[in-house]
Design a protein around this motif. Structure first.
Motif, PDB file in Angstrom:
ATOM      1  N   GLY A 174      46.109  43.212  -4.659  1.00  0.00           N
ATOM      2  CA  GLY A 174      45.892  41.917  -4.041  1.00  0.00           C
ATOM      3  C   GLY A 174      47.065  40.975  -4.274  1.00  0.00           C
ATOM      4  N   LEU A 175      47.644  41.010  -5.464  1.00  0.00           N
ATOM      5  CA  LEU A 175      48.789  40.161  -5.775  1.00  0.00           C
ATOM      6  C   LEU A 175      49.993  40.547  -4.914  1.00  0.00           C
ATOM      7  N   ALA A 176      50.182  41.839  -4.706  1.00  0.00           N
ATOM      8  CA  ALA A 176      51.292  42.291  -3.862  1.00  0.00           C
ATOM      9  C   ALA A 176      51.138  41.756  -2.442  1.00  0.00           C
ATOM     10  N   GLN A 177      49.919  41.774  -1.926  1.00  0.00           N
ATOM     11  CA  GLN A 177      49.685  41.254  -0.585  1.00  0.00           C
ATOM     12  C   GLN A 177      49.925  39.742  -0.530  1.00  0.00           C
ATOM     13  N   LEU A 178      49.476  39.017  -1.551  1.00  0.00           N
ATOM     14  CA  LEU A 178      49.686  37.568  -1.582  1.00  0.00           C
ATOM     15  C   LEU A 178      51.169  37.221  -1.687  1.00  0.00           C
ATOM     16  N   ILE A 179      51.913  37.973  -2.502  1.00  0.00           N
ATOM     17  CA  ILE A 179      53.358  37.756  -2.584  1.00  0.00           C
ATOM     18  C   ILE A 179      53.999  37.988  -1.219  1.00  0.00           C
ATOM     19  N   ALA A 180      53.597  39.062  -0.544  1.00  0.00           N
ATOM     20  CA  ALA A 180      54.139  39.363   0.783  1.00  0.00           C
ATOM     21  C   ALA A 180      53.888  38.205   1.746  1.00  0.00           C
ATOM     22  N   GLU A 181      52.677  37.684   1.752  1.00  0.00           N
ATOM     23  CA  GLU A 181      52.358  36.593   2.667  1.00  0.00           C
ATOM     24  C   GLU A 181      53.120  35.326   2.301  1.00  0.00           C
ATOM     25  N   ALA A 182      53.255  35.050   0.993  1.00  0.00           N
ATOM     26  CA  ALA A 182      54.003  33.873   0.563  1.00  0.00           C
ATOM     27  C   ALA A 182      55.470  33.973   0.984  1.00  0.00           C
ATOM     28  N   LEU A 183      56.053  35.151   0.848  1.00  0.00           N
ATOM     29  CA  LEU A 183      57.456  35.335   1.219  1.00  0.00           C
ATOM     30  C   LEU A 183      57.653  35.223   2.724  1.00  0.00           C
ATOM     31  N   VAL A 184      56.726  35.776   3.484  1.00  0.00           N
ATOM     32  CA  VAL A 184      56.826  35.661   4.941  1.00  0.00           C
ATOM     33  C   VAL A 184      56.748  34.196   5.361  1.00  0.00           C
ATOM     34  N   SER A 189      59.956  29.583   7.245  1.00  0.00           N
ATOM     35  CA  SER A 189      60.130  28.126   7.156  1.00  0.00           C
ATOM     36  C   SER A 189      61.479  27.744   6.582  1.00  0.00           C
ATOM     37  N   GLY A 190      62.383  28.715   6.444  1.00  0.00           N
ATOM     38  CA  GLY A 190      63.734  28.433   6.003  1.00  0.00           C
ATOM     39  C   GLY A 190      63.957  28.434   4.512  1.00  0.00           C
ATOM     40  N   VAL A 191      63.018  28.981   3.734  1.00  0.00           N
ATOM     41  CA  VAL A 191      63.169  29.046   2.281  1.00  0.00           C
ATOM     42  C   VAL A 191      63.760  30.404   1.904  1.00  0.00           C
ATOM     43  N   SER A 192      64.754  30.409   1.051  1.00  0.00           N
ATOM     44  CA  SER A 192      65.348  31.655   0.561  1.00  0.00           C
ATOM     45  C   SER A 192      64.315  32.473  -0.203  1.00  0.00           C
ATOM     46  N   ARG A 193      64.314  33.766   0.066  1.00  0.00           N
ATOM     47  CA  ARG A 193      63.396  34.664  -0.643  1.00  0.00           C
ATOM     48  C   ARG A 193      63.658  34.629  -2.148  1.00  0.00           C
ATOM     49  N   ALA A 194      64.920  34.658  -2.519  1.00  0.00           N
ATOM     50  CA  ALA A 194      65.285  34.632  -3.944  1.00  0.00           C
ATOM     51  C   ALA A 194      64.811  33.338  -4.600  1.00  0.00           C
ATOM     52  N   ASP A 195      64.994  32.213  -3.895  1.00  0.00           N
ATOM     53  CA  ASP A 195      64.556  30.938  -4.458  1.00  0.00           C
ATOM     54  C   ASP A 195      63.047  30.902  -4.640  1.00  0.00           C
ATOM     55  N   LEU A 196      62.319  31.364  -3.643  1.00  0.00           N
ATOM     56  CA  LEU A 196      60.865  31.334  -3.721  1.00  0.00           C
ATOM     57  C   LEU A 196      60.365  32.225  -4.856  1.00  0.00           C
ATOM     58  N   LEU A 197      60.947  33.401  -5.014  1.00  0.00           N
ATOM     59  CA  LEU A 197      60.535  34.300  -6.089  1.00  0.00           C
ATOM     60  C   LEU A 197      60.871  33.719  -7.462  1.00  0.00           C
ATOM     61  N   GLN A 198      62.009  33.036  -7.556  1.00  0.00           N
ATOM     62  CA  GLN A 198      62.365  32.417  -8.832  1.00  0.00           C
ATOM     63  C   GLN A 198      61.344  31.341  -9.207  1.00  0.00           C
ATOM     64  N   VAL A 199      60.931  30.539  -8.233  1.00  0.00           N
ATOM     65  CA  VAL A 199      59.925  29.514  -8.504  1.00  0.00           C
ATOM     66  C   VAL A 199      58.586  30.153  -8.846  1.00  0.00           C
ATOM     67  N   LYS A 213      59.098  42.649 -10.066  1.00  0.00           N
ATOM     68  CA  LYS A 213      59.280  43.018  -8.656  1.00  0.00           C
ATOM     69  C   LYS A 213      60.236  42.081  -7.931  1.00  0.00           C
ATOM     70  N   THR A 214      60.722  41.039  -8.606  1.00  0.00           N
ATOM     71  CA  THR A 214      61.602  40.082  -7.943  1.00  0.00           C
ATOM     72  C   THR A 214      62.890  40.736  -7.452  1.00  0.00           C
ATOM     73  N   ASP A 215      63.582  41.459  -8.305  1.00  0.00           N
ATOM     74  CA  ASP A 215      64.862  42.051  -7.916  1.00  0.00           C
ATOM     75  C   ASP A 215      64.703  43.045  -6.759  1.00  0.00           C
ATOM     76  N   PRO A 216      63.749  43.984  -6.823  1.00  0.00           N
ATOM     77  CA  PRO A 216      63.567  44.889  -5.679  1.00  0.00           C
ATOM     78  C   PRO A 216      63.236  44.143  -4.381  1.00  0.00           C
ATOM     79  N   LEU A 217      62.419  43.090  -4.460  1.00  0.00           N
ATOM     80  CA  LEU A 217      62.060  42.353  -3.246  1.00  0.00           C
ATOM     81  C   LEU A 217      63.271  41.626  -2.671  1.00  0.00           C
ATOM     82  N   VAL A 218      64.102  41.056  -3.517  1.00  0.00           N
ATOM     83  CA  VAL A 218      65.305  40.369  -3.043  1.00  0.00           C
ATOM     84  C   VAL A 218      66.251  41.354  -2.365  1.00  0.00           C
ATOM     85  N   LYS A 219      66.319  42.568  -2.911  1.00  0.00           N
ATOM     86  CA  LYS A 219      67.271  43.568  -2.406  1.00  0.00           C
ATOM     87  C   LYS A 219      66.694  44.482  -1.330  1.00  0.00           C
TER      88      LYS A 219
END
Length: 293
Positions: A174-184, A189-199, A213-219
């Motif tokens: 469930g967390l993986a799905q929520l992260i996916a939706e948050a990143l999308v 909306s113009g937010v960097s994926r790396a910035d959002l994951l850092q926050v 999972k931050t580094d794999p998602l960024v890359k």
């Protein structure tokens, strides 16, 4: 000491045991994986039965119910009375209970010991192990388990460890799905994926899962530590367990549909965080269709 099953997790378990100085016998359906460990000092058994004949503690790490029951049946038929079978796999409570009956008939102890973590976590010495079984059997296995991972959670004397593991995995899915939706949402909306994951990582939702999972998602690195197909298997086990308990899990049922869609889109063998890639591609297709209209 014997270990049956040398997949991604099993190989990492074997390395930890060898590093701790245990004399280790290994068995695997594909011999090449065992040979890599033989170079580090492990002995290779020709079959689960021959391994069980030589071991006081028999560890198993396999993919699913069918594999576990087959391996356990072969090992228990050859195991010495008084030895102990310790299973590190994620399998159903029902399959585990059937193996428990076989172990009892063979006068072999039985410890359920599913784990929370991936091969990187194992090699870093940070694995958590969820344990249930008769207290005397768990006591006998404890030292070996602590060589694999430093944190043991004793949760009961029956199949409780199986339920706890499934509960943890449905939360991770469930967390993986929520992260996916948050990143999308962020990227659209113009937010960097790396910035959002850092926050995310430094916020109230900054679970260890988010951080590793931050580094794999960024890359866009979806190399599997735990595949989408295996996560779907675990969600199916959780839903089956819920049915046996007479409860409904509405979000878990919804999660099953997302995993199935990702698998049908070709992500079965990718890491389950590919849920993000699948959702992103789906959104792009939807946006393109809207633009065309």
């Amino acid at each position: 000491m014997g270990l049956i099953g040398l997949g991604n997790m099993g190989a990492a378990f074997a390395e930890r045991l060898l590093d701790a100085g245990y004399p280790l016998v290994v068995s695997n359906r594909t011999r090449a994986k065992a040979e890599a460990l033989a170079a580090r000092g492990a002995s290779i058994a020709s079959s689960p039965a021959s391994l069980a004949e030589a071991a006081d503690v028999i560890l198993t790490s396999v993919a699913d119910d069918e594999a576990f029951e087959a391996v356990a049946a072969a090992a228990l038929a050859a195991a010495r009375p008084g030895s102990v079978l310790v299973d590190l796999s994620t399998v159903s409570p029902a399959a585990s209970a059937r193996v428990a009956e076989r172990a009892k008939a063979a006068s072999v102890g039985y410890v359920r010991a599913p784990v929370s973590g991936n091969p990187t976590v194992v090699r870093a010495g940070a694995l958590s192990i969820i344990v249930s079984g008769a207290a005397e059997d768990v006591d006998r296995a404890e030292e070996v388990l602590l060589a694999i991972g430093p944190t043991l959670h004793r949760v009961g004397d029956g199949e409780q460890a199986r339920i706890v593991k499934l509960a943890i995995n449905l939360m991770i899915a469930g967390l993986a799905q929520l992260i996916a939706e948050a990143l999308v949402l962020g990227e659209a909306s113009g937010v960097s994926r790396a910035d959002l994951l850092q926050v995310m990582g430094s916020s109230a939702v900054g679970a260890p899962f988010v951080k590793y999972k931050t580094d794999p998602l960024v890359k866009d690195d979806f190399s599997a530590t735990f595949t989408t197909a295996l996560m779907e298997k675990d969600i199916d086990l959780a839903l089956d367990a819920a049915g046996e308990a007479g409860v409904e899990l509405p979000l878990t049922t919804e999660m099953k549909s997302h995993l199935r869609a990702a698998i049908e889109a070709g992500y079965a063998d990718d890491d389950f965080i590919a849920l993000f890639q699948h959702l992103r591609n789906t959104c792009r297709l939807s946006n393109s269709a809207t633009t065309r209209r």
